[in-house]
Design a protein around this motif. Sequence first.
Motif, mmCIF file in Angstrom:
data_model
loop_
_atom_site.group_PDB
_atom_site.id
_atom_site.type_symbol
_atom_site.label_atom_id
_atom_site.label_comp_id
_atom_site.label_asym_id
_atom_site.label_seq_id
_atom_site.Cartn_x
_atom_site.Cartn_y
_atom_site.Cartn_z
ATOM 1 N N GLU A 1 0.833 -1.200 0.000
ATOM 2 C CA GLU A 1 0.000 0.000 0.000
ATOM 3 C C GLU A 1 0.871 1.254 0.000
ATOM 4 O O GLU A 1 1.813 1.383 0.776
ATOM 5 C CB GLU A 1 -0.908 0.009 1.233
ATOM 6 C CG GLU A 1 -1.858 1.206 1.268
ATOM 7 C CD GLU A 1 -2.810 1.154 2.444
ATOM 8 O OE1 GLU A 1 -2.838 2.139 3.216
ATOM 9 O OE2 GLU A 1 -3.522 0.128 2.600
ATOM 10 N N GLY A 2 0.562 2.151 -0.916
ATOM 11 C CA GLY A 2 1.355 3.378 -1.065
ATOM 12 C C GLY A 2 2.457 3.244 -2.088
ATOM 13 O O GLY A 2 2.977 4.247 -2.577
ATOM 14 N N GLN A 3 2.834 1.992 -2.418
ATOM 15 C CA GLN A 3 3.856 1.753 -3.445
ATOM 16 C C GLN A 3 3.234 1.395 -4.787
ATOM 17 O O GLN A 3 3.802 1.681 -5.838
ATOM 18 C CB GLN A 3 4.801 0.638 -3.013
ATOM 19 C CG GLN A 3 5.616 0.963 -1.772
ATOM 20 C CD GLN A 3 6.610 -0.138 -1.459
ATOM 21 O OE1 GLN A 3 7.538 -0.395 -2.224
ATOM 22 N NE2 GLN A 3 6.409 -0.811 -0.329
ATOM 23 N N ILE A 4 2.067 0.728 -4.743
ATOM 24 C CA ILE A 4 1.333 0.431 -5.973
ATOM 25 C C ILE A 4 -0.109 0.888 -5.788
ATOM 26 O O ILE A 4 -0.616 0.976 -4.666
ATOM 27 C CB ILE A 4 1.379 -1.070 -6.339
ATOM 28 C CG1 ILE A 4 0.683 -1.915 -5.252
ATOM 29 C CG2 ILE A 4 2.809 -1.531 -6.570
ATOM 30 C CD1 ILE A 4 0.523 -3.383 -5.638
ATOM 31 N N PHE A 5 -0.763 1.192 -6.912
ATOM 32 C CA PHE A 5 -2.145 1.647 -6.877
ATOM 33 C C PHE A 5 -2.932 0.941 -7.963
ATOM 34 O O PHE A 5 -2.428 0.752 -9.091
ATOM 35 C CB PHE A 5 -2.231 3.163 -7.097
ATOM 36 C CG PHE A 5 -1.670 3.966 -5.963
ATOM 37 C CD1 PHE A 5 -2.494 4.418 -4.946
ATOM 38 C CD2 PHE A 5 -0.310 4.252 -5.912
ATOM 39 C CE1 PHE A 5 -1.978 5.163 -3.895
ATOM 40 C CE2 PHE A 5 0.215 4.986 -4.863
ATOM 41 C CZ PHE A 5 -0.625 5.452 -3.852
ATOM 42 N N ARG A 6 -4.165 0.579 -7.624
ATOM 43 C CA ARG A 6 -5.061 0.020 -8.633
ATOM 44 C C ARG A 6 -5.688 1.166 -9.408
ATOM 45 O O ARG A 6 -6.131 2.162 -8.842
ATOM 46 C CB ARG A 6 -6.139 -0.834 -7.977
ATOM 47 C CG ARG A 6 -7.087 -1.466 -8.993
ATOM 48 C CD ARG A 6 -8.185 -2.256 -8.334
ATOM 49 N NE ARG A 6 -9.260 -2.515 -9.266
ATOM 50 C CZ ARG A 6 -10.457 -2.993 -8.920
ATOM 51 N NH1 ARG A 6 -10.717 -3.264 -7.648
ATOM 52 N NH2 ARG A 6 -11.376 -3.192 -9.836
#
Length: 592
Positions: free
Chosen positions: A334-339
């Motif tokens: 969370e915070g490193q990748i986003f959908r």
Amino acid sequence: MQRQSTKFAHGGIIALVTSKGTMDKENSSVRKYISQRAELIGAIRLPDNTFKSNAGTEVTSDIIFLKKRDKITDIEDDWVNLDTTENGIRMNKYFVDNPNMIMGTMTKESSQYGGERTECKMIEGSDLDYMLSNAISNIESEIEEYDLDELIGDEEKSIQADPTVKNYSYTVIDGKVYYRENSRMFEKDLPETTQNRIKGMVEIRDCTRKLIDLQVDDSSDNEIKIEQERLNRLYDNFVKKYGRINSRGNNQAFSEDSSYYLLCSLEITDSKGNFQRKADMFSKKTIKAKKEITKVDTSNEALIVSLTEKAKVDMEYMQSITDKTEDKLVKELEGQIFRIPDTPAEEKKYVTADEYLSGNVREKLNIARRIAEANPEFEVNVRELEKVIPEDIKASEIAVKLGATWIPPEYIEQFIYELLDTDYWDKKKIQVHYSEFTGAWNVTGKSVDKGVKATKTYGVKKASAYKIIETTLNLNDIKIYKKINVGTDDEKSVIDKQQTAIAQAKQDEIRMKFEEWIFKDPDRREKLVKLYNEKFNSIRNRQYDGSYLKFYGMNPEIKLREHQVNAIARILYNGNTLLAHEVRSSEKLLKW
């Protein structure tokens, strides 16, 4: 014949059309290269307007006629060099010696960059077809006749190409030298010394390629050492007989081989081309072997490997090397990748933070907010996007001119009505329109209002204030014309300087009034500032991070700088990239 080649045969003649730079450029390297391989049998300089009608360009061009030599030679013909005419015009020596081959007059003209350039100008009243016919008659050469049996014999010296031999490369079969061109390999009839040079460099080439393959395949140190010893032996023996690979003789013998410059890299030379030492390949591992990663422990490691191997967030691949579920990976990253919010649930797509939190972040935030209302999963998108929204530009920092296309037409109408005290009934006919397609403003009913402000205060006799405002909106200066007699019954329109000066003074006053008015009303100011920021202050540049990239095949002793690996990441993920440096800035180039 079945033989196919991009080259023309020995003794063959070729004619080509090129800009005059080929013949007149101060740097003669291209002419030297051509002269070693072909004889100039003639050239014709064409006027700069020759191709204007069909190509729409004016450029001085040359027709060059070349006859291929039977072998590469050291001869340097006169046409390789430049000379100066009696008029002080510097150009190719061929044209200085043969002015009759110039289809016009050479002149000096100022270039767009402040310097001088030479051009060939058509002589007024001249017949180019006639001049060309005469010029061509001055070119004398013969095309050699080939005996059909000789051509067939040459074809019989070719064999089917060996797929293991790279195209445009030499190889040795049964002690004979062949050269591959596409689907055929042709036996080369060369002097014995040249053949021996080629045979020696073929051995070095094949050994070098094998050594590269051993390192790429991560072979044992012993296997690599044995091949390095063989390369040293082959190279040393070759140098004793024929000199360094970069020498002139070896260049002439082997330069047509596609791997010649690979062999040149085996020798480290100084700026003048003098040999200094053997390359590291002779004694060290210079290629980092690729090692497949099949298992990692953490989600962060999985992300790094995915970006390195797949150049994207590949959730399926990350699951396979961690044995973690998609939900667990998403939670831990969370915070490193986003959908991406606007993709179907069955086609979930994830991107890295540096990609998602860049670009038009205001637009992304609006989408994320809308979708997060129904799906709390995207609340993290909203939260992180809010952190990177650019700080609003204030009204005091925004300069608005009459004609700015982002201002809604209704505000322009409001300004006009207030400035000119437009009558209620006239407002129905006087309206402002802007075309997104043409980028043009239009004010209807420009002659309806006969009031003092429209005709005198801000207008002149031949242009009402509405006409002046329309002209200003389209970023033009107002001009007033008058008709004058040019003959007994003829008239023509010319600028009325006095009335134009008066009209332009009023135009400047209208511009100033608009700038004073536009942000005067608090409600209007708030709406326009918000509109401006949405349109022009929504982009956040992406910061590329190449620290996680692994460069398989690169010399492990080479350490790239931070900005270099970041630039490589930008190339990989951006699709199209310009790595620009200031021209003539040697310091910046050295830093790169």
